[in-house]
Design a protein around this motif. Structure first.
Motif: not given
Length: 185
Positions: A157-185
């Motif tokens: 990611a850094e070599a691709a020009g994205l700078g320093k990145v934060t890595l998040l495991e996919e199950p946790q990312a899916a949970f956060y996405a679900w929480l974000s959508q649940a807050d809007k409903g």
């Protein structure tokens, strides 16, 4: 974009020879065309100078590569965490006899670089400019990634020009996405 809303932004990519468009996702597929397969100009993206090797990333790479699988890389992320291969060794496409192979690391860097460039270009069409090297970038990685694969992903990611990145495991990312959508409903 503002911090209080989420928006899916298209990623500019090749959809076919001389056909460029935006899609909401970028498949992790990289196709290495034969030098005589397409005219170089048929594969040029708007941000490219013409000095590139002609490798194709995204939907067209995946779809066309299904017809010519010995020139298609689709498993680079899996190879990053394979303890039996050096992720920097030029071994992909796997079991292919082509001379211009890529490493899992280089393939991952190219996916991320295309994502950066394709996003920036699509946003510029809407009058928005971004410097992603200064942004907070979160990348979802498979939960099966070990520390070596995570470090290689961050380095790509850094070599691709994205700078320093934060890595998040996919199950946790899916949970956060679900929480974000649940807050809007």
């Amino acid at each position: 974009l503002t911090a209080d809303r989420t928006e899916i932004v298209g990623v500019t990519q090749l959809l076919g020879p001389n056909q460029i468009g935006e899609r909401p996702t970028l498949p992790s597929a990289l196709y290495i065309p034969h030098p005589n397969e397409f005219p170089r100009s048929a594969l040029r993206l708007p941000w490219q100078t013409g000095e590139e090797d002609g490798a194709i990333v995204g939907y067209f790479a995946r779809d066309h590569g299904a017809l010519v699988p010995d020139r298609l890389v689709t498993s680079a992320k899996s190879w990053l965490s394979n303890p039996h291969i050096d992720a920097r060794q030029k071994a992909l496409p796997w079991n292919s006899d082509i001379a211009d192979k890529l490493s899992a690391f280089e393939s991952s860097r190219r996916y991320l670089e295309h994502l950066r460039e394709g996003f920036a270009y699509a946003e510029s069409l809407n009058g928005r400019e971004w410097n992603l090297s200064d942004a907070t970038i979160v990348l979802a990685v498979p939960a099966s990634f070990d520390e070596v694969a995570k470090n290689l992903t961050a380095e790509a990611a850094e070599a691709a020009g994205l700078g320093k990145v934060t890595l998040l495991e996919e199950p946790q990312a899916a949970f956060y996405a679900w929480l974000s959508q649940a807050d809007k409903g």
